[in-house]
Design a protein around this motif. Structure first.
Motif, PDB file in Angstrom:
ATOM      1  N   UNK A 510     -34.037 -42.110 -10.836  1.00 34.22           N
ATOM      2  CA  UNK A 510     -33.837 -41.763  -9.429  1.00 34.22           C
ATOM      3  C   UNK A 510     -32.412 -41.273  -9.251  1.00 34.22           C
ATOM      4  N   UNK A 511     -32.281 -40.074  -8.681  1.00 39.72           N
ATOM      5  CA  UNK A 511     -30.986 -39.568  -8.244  1.00 39.72           C
ATOM      6  C   UNK A 511     -30.801 -40.020  -6.800  1.00 39.72           C
ATOM      7  N   UNK A 512     -29.868 -40.945  -6.593  1.00 38.38           N
ATOM      8  CA  UNK A 512     -29.678 -41.522  -5.272  1.00 38.38           C
ATOM      9  C   UNK A 512     -28.926 -40.544  -4.365  1.00 38.38           C
ATOM     10  N   UNK A 518     -22.232 -38.740  -7.467  1.00 34.93           N
ATOM     11  CA  UNK A 518     -23.327 -39.030  -8.387  1.00 34.93           C
ATOM     12  C   UNK A 518     -23.616 -40.520  -8.404  1.00 34.93           C
ATOM     13  N   UNK A 519     -24.904 -40.875  -8.385  1.00 36.43           N
ATOM     14  CA  UNK A 519     -25.366 -42.238  -8.639  1.00 36.43           C
ATOM     15  C   UNK A 519     -26.808 -42.124  -9.106  1.00 36.43           C
ATOM     16  N   UNK A 714     -29.912 -31.975  -8.822  1.00 35.76           N
ATOM     17  CA  UNK A 714     -28.561 -31.681  -8.347  1.00 35.76           C
ATOM     18  C   UNK A 714     -28.184 -32.771  -7.356  1.00 35.76           C
ATOM     19  N   UNK A 715     -27.182 -33.578  -7.733  1.00 35.89           N
ATOM     20  CA  UNK A 715     -26.689 -34.628  -6.848  1.00 35.89           C
ATOM     21  C   UNK A 715     -25.525 -34.050  -6.051  1.00 35.89           C
ATOM     22  N   UNK A 743     -30.246 -33.637  -3.757  1.00 34.11           N
ATOM     23  CA  UNK A 743     -30.251 -34.817  -2.901  1.00 34.11           C
ATOM     24  C   UNK A 743     -29.833 -34.504  -1.464  1.00 34.11           C
ATOM     25  N   UNK A 744     -29.085 -33.401  -1.220  1.00 33.12           N
ATOM     26  CA  UNK A 744     -28.689 -33.096   0.157  1.00 33.12           C
ATOM     27  C   UNK A 744     -29.878 -32.681   1.008  1.00 33.12           C
ATOM     28  N   UNK A 745     -30.937 -32.149   0.381  1.00 37.86           N
ATOM     29  CA  UNK A 745     -32.125 -31.721   1.122  1.00 37.86           C
ATOM     30  C   UNK A 745     -33.329 -32.635   0.883  1.00 37.86           C
ATOM     31  N   UNK A 746     -33.431 -33.201  -0.316  1.00 36.97           N
ATOM     32  CA  UNK A 746     -34.621 -33.971  -0.677  1.00 36.97           C
ATOM     33  C   UNK A 746     -34.421 -35.477  -0.589  1.00 36.97           C
ATOM     34  N   UNK A 747     -33.165 -35.924  -0.322  1.00 34.51           N
ATOM     35  CA  UNK A 747     -32.906 -37.356  -0.284  1.00 34.51           C
ATOM     36  C   UNK A 747     -32.946 -37.949  -1.682  1.00 34.51           C
ATOM     37  N   UNK A 748     -33.288 -39.257  -1.786  1.00 35.37           N
ATOM     38  CA  UNK A 748     -33.471 -39.868  -3.105  1.00 35.37           C
ATOM     39  C   UNK A 748     -34.589 -39.125  -3.833  1.00 35.37           C
ATOM     40  N   UNK A 749     -34.352 -38.761  -5.085  1.00 34.30           N
ATOM     41  CA  UNK A 749     -35.341 -38.011  -5.860  1.00 34.30           C
ATOM     42  C   UNK A 749     -35.719 -38.834  -7.078  1.00 34.30           C
ATOM     43  N   UNK A 750     -37.015 -39.078  -7.256  1.00 35.05           N
ATOM     44  CA  UNK A 750     -37.514 -39.864  -8.380  1.00 35.05           C
ATOM     45  C   UNK A 750     -38.228 -38.969  -9.379  1.00 35.05           C
TER      46      UNK A 750
END
Length: 765
Positions: A510-512, A518-519, A714-715, A743-750
């Motif tokens: 998951x890209x938080x 980055x996290x 892309x975080x 993550x700026x458009x999709x939020x948390x990405x798994x």
């Protein structure tokens, strides 16, 4: 009680002989003072326990002193080159490291030549050498040449590194050659089956798990079926029991049956190898045979006590081995809980069915606290998976062994038996894959003293209550329905629905969404994840990990010390069990370095630089550090210019394999660093790419697209001032066939995997 005394003595001796003897003297004094007020029988029992504990302590101390006093130990401390003459006592095992494939094998040394002296000596040495060592057979006497190094294992005198090709002095004895022939015949009998079946059958029969797929191993861990892939008392019971049935059918009776059984045990040990784990399994298997005989509980407990004491005295290092603890507890569970549970179930079930349910239930219940202590989680499907897989274990094991034996004479008949064994393990594989894929298959429990103590109490209560409950058909039916609901994953699905469908079942990365930073969370077990970077905000990363249900963090990796990667570290450490923090070796910028050190010190978590090039396993994930090169940077932190200008290119780059998915996690590495990684890995193909530096335009786009990722993450923070991500970079990745998520458009990405290498993504907008 005597077995427990030997076990405690062996554990205490590892803390130091003086400490152990002081404790024994204290207990002896207490016994002397209280003996007049105790029954004579109890005094004799306690005195015997003290003597057994003292013997275990003495045996452990003498063994370790012998290792430390060996000439091999002194030469290893001096990093001397040496020629060793020794006997191969383990099967070669291939490992892949920075220097390419190497082989690890253990020698029992008889002679060492170094610095112009030839000495006759004993001791165990682990050899790390060239691929030619893979042809070494168990029992062969060889000459090995290399450089000695110190070993961390108390029972190992030294390591022999960089070993040249072995020179055979004498071949293996006939029984080892026969054992090797049977093992090879078992592998040949199932070679035509699918890879998972061809790997599992030898593992079931004789513990030969060299060809077992990683995905299947992971599923077995999740579902509590790992014991099937290691040599255990179950293997011995099945093999020897089948042999006795054949002997009875042939007319063998009375004392000759005991001779056949003893021969079967010896043959099984030779087939599965005479390593401590195999001897332990053989002894525990024999103990287990007592449990369901006449007066099984009393005879079984006595046999277990004798077995534990004998094993600890012969192999003191077993006292602190996790496998030994699991084996002893499983056997104790079968001896204590198995018969009453089977008797209770037999009131309304056929006796064979009752015993088939009682044995795995008792063993799993007894082992649960230790498994939780090792993994930090409790499998909710373990009992159900064992019950479903259990009926196929016996046929698979017996048919696999028959395939090996018959195949020595008639290869076609061996392949036929191998086919039937493959069909049997096909059912076990299906159970493991289905159960592991269920939502909530395992839950994070924790490995602290309070958590484990509570689990021990729960298991003891369950062991007391369960036989009383299942005596009645109605209560048994209710428990069966509850177990079925767990096996079908209903609790996990309810939890998933209650949490809005997040996290998705089967997530591996998951890209938080932590803003401009980055996290990443990398799943390594239920409730456990490796965290790569912590973002700029403690609350953001803490919330992301909470939503994922992450309670255990075996490892935090700080790719570099810029604020957008480290300022959120307190959020990772807050309320979670963290095993350690590893960082880039470049200690720059100083502000970020200080922040990480202060946070780690406050949480009591150790900090160390990453180890370049090595491959290691953390839970379900295999990690390799591709960059930066610590061999050039030195052994400790390296000072930078102080302004953070070189920090990006010192980012830790990780290649990760988890659930059959290959991920490249790149930190903020820029074109010069990317070029170094490209030269190292060559034509690398990955499933998931974490795009470097938030999608900055400073990229080696040709190299990124050559990776052929299916998914590019892309975080990045919304409306940032850096122009991240670059439209040209995104177009290039999409043109190469990657699905780009940010993550700026999709939020948390798994990133979600189904275990077969198929990758999909789920966004939490």
């Amino acid at each position: 009680m005597l077995g427990a005394a030997a076990w405690v003595g062996g554990i205490t001796a590892r803390q130091g002989g003086n400490v152990a003897y002081a404790g024994l003297l204290g207990l002896a004094g207490l016994l002397w003072a209280t003996a007049p007020r105790l029954p004579p029988g109890l005094v004799r029992l306690l005195l015997a326990a003290l003597l057994v504990a003292a013997a275990a302590v003495t045996g452990t101390v003498l063994r370790h002193d012998a290792v430390r006093g060996s000439p091999l130990h002194d030469l290893a401390a001096e990093r001397a080159t040496a020629d060793l003459v020794g006997t191969v006592v383990s099967d070669p095992r291939v490992i892949v490291g920075r220097a390419g494939p190497q082989v690890v094998v253990r020698l029992r040394v008889q002679e060492v030549t170094s610095r112009g002296r030839r000495l006759r000596t004993g001791g165990s040495v682990v050899v790390i050498g060239s691929p030619a060592w893979s042809a070494s057979g168990l029992g062969e006497r060889v000459v090995a040449e290399g450089r000695l190094a110190e070993s961390d294992e108390p029972g190992t005198a030294a390591l022999l590194t960089g070993a040249r090709d072995p020179v055979r002095v004498r071949g293996a004895d006939p029984w080892w050659r026969a054992s090797a022939a049977v093992r090879a015949s078992i592998r040949h009998a199932v070679a035509h089956r699918p890879p998972d079946q061809a790997g599992l059958v030898p593992a079931l029969v004789d513990g030969d798990d060299a060809s077992l797929p990683d995905d299947l191993e992971r599923d077995f861990r999740t579902t509590g079926l790992t014991h099937l892939t290691a040599v255990s008392g179950t293997n011995l019971t099945l093999v020897v029991g089948s042999l006795l049935l054949v002997a009875r059918a042939a007319g063998v009776r009375r004392r000759w049956l005991a001779v056949v059984g003893l021969a079967g045990i010896v043959g099984f040990v030779l087939l599965a190898r005479t390593e401590p784990s195999v001897l332990r399994a053989a002894v525990m298997g024999v103990v287990g045979l007592f449990a369901f005989g006449p007066d099984g509980r009393r005879r079984g407990l006595r046999a277990l006590g004798v077995a534990v004491a004998a094993l600890v005295l012969v192999q003191p290092d077993l006292a602190v081995a996790a496998g030994f603890a699991l084996s002893v507890l499983a056997t104790a569970g079968i001896v204590l809980l198995g018969p009453p549970l089977a008797t209770a179930l037999a009131r309304w079930l056929p006796r064979p069915v009752a015993e088939a349910i009682a044995v795995p239930t008792a063993a799993q219940l007894a082992c649960t606290p230790v498994i939780a202590g090792l993994s930090g989680e409790v499998s909710l499907v373990a009992i159900g998976a064992n019950l479903l897989a259990g009926p196929a274990v016996g046929p698979a094991t017996v048919l696999g062994l028959a395939g090996g034996l018959v195949g020595l004479v008639w290869p076609w008949a061996g392949r036929l038996c191998g086919t039937l064994a493959g069909w049997s393990v096909g059912w076990i594989i299906a159970v493991a894959e289905h159960a592991a894929a269920l939502p909530g298959a395992a839950v994070g429990w924790g490995s602290g003293a309070f958590a484990l103590g509570g689990l021990v109490v729960l298991c003891l209560l369950a062991g007391l209550v369960l036989p009383r409950l299942v005596r009645h058909r109605a209560a048994g039916a209710v428990l069966a329905v509850l177990l079925l609901l767990v096996v079908l994953g209903v609790p996990g699905r309810l939890w998933s629905a209650a949490s809005g469908g997040w996290p998705p079942p089967g997530w591996v990365l998951v890209a938080c969404d932590v803003g401009q930073g980055d996290a990443l969370a990398l799943a390594v077990g239920s409730g456990a994840a490796i965290v790569i970077d912590a973002g700029p905000d403690p609350r953001a990363v803490d919330g992301c990990l909470d939503r994922l249900g992450v309670e255990q963090v075996p490892l935090v990796v700080i790719t570099h010390f810029h604020a957008d990667h480290v300022d959120g570290l307190e959020g990772v450490l807050d309320g979670r069990s963290v095993g350690g923090i590893e960082t880039t070796p470049l200690a720059d910028p100083p502000g970020g370095v200080d922040r990480v050190r202060r946070a780690a010190q406050a949480a009591g978590v150790p900090v160390a630089p990453v180890s370049y090039g090595g491959t290691r396993r953390v839970g379900a994930a295999t990690l390799q550090v591709l960059h930066p090169d610590l061999a050039r940077a030195g052994d400790g932190p390296v000072e930078g210019p102080g302004d953070g200008s070189t920090a990006n290119d010192a980012s830790v780059v990780l290649l990760v394999v988890v659930a059959g998915v290959r991920l490249l996690l790149t930190g903020d590495v820029e074109p010069p660093g990317q070029a170094q990684v490209a030269r190292l890995v060559g034509d690398l193909d990955v499933d998931v790419l974490k795009v470097p530096h938030h999608g900055s335009r400073h990229q080696d786009l040709d190299w990124l697209t050559s990776l052929r990722p299916e998914v590019a993450l892309v975080s990045v923070g919304a409306d940032n001032d850096y122009g991240h991500p670059s439209a040209a970079v995104l177009r290039g990745l999409q043109g190469a066939g990657a699905r780009v998520l940010r993550t700026d458009r999709d939020g948390d990405v798994a990133v979600v995997a189904d275990g077969s290498g198929v990758v999909r993504t789920v966004s939490r907008e």
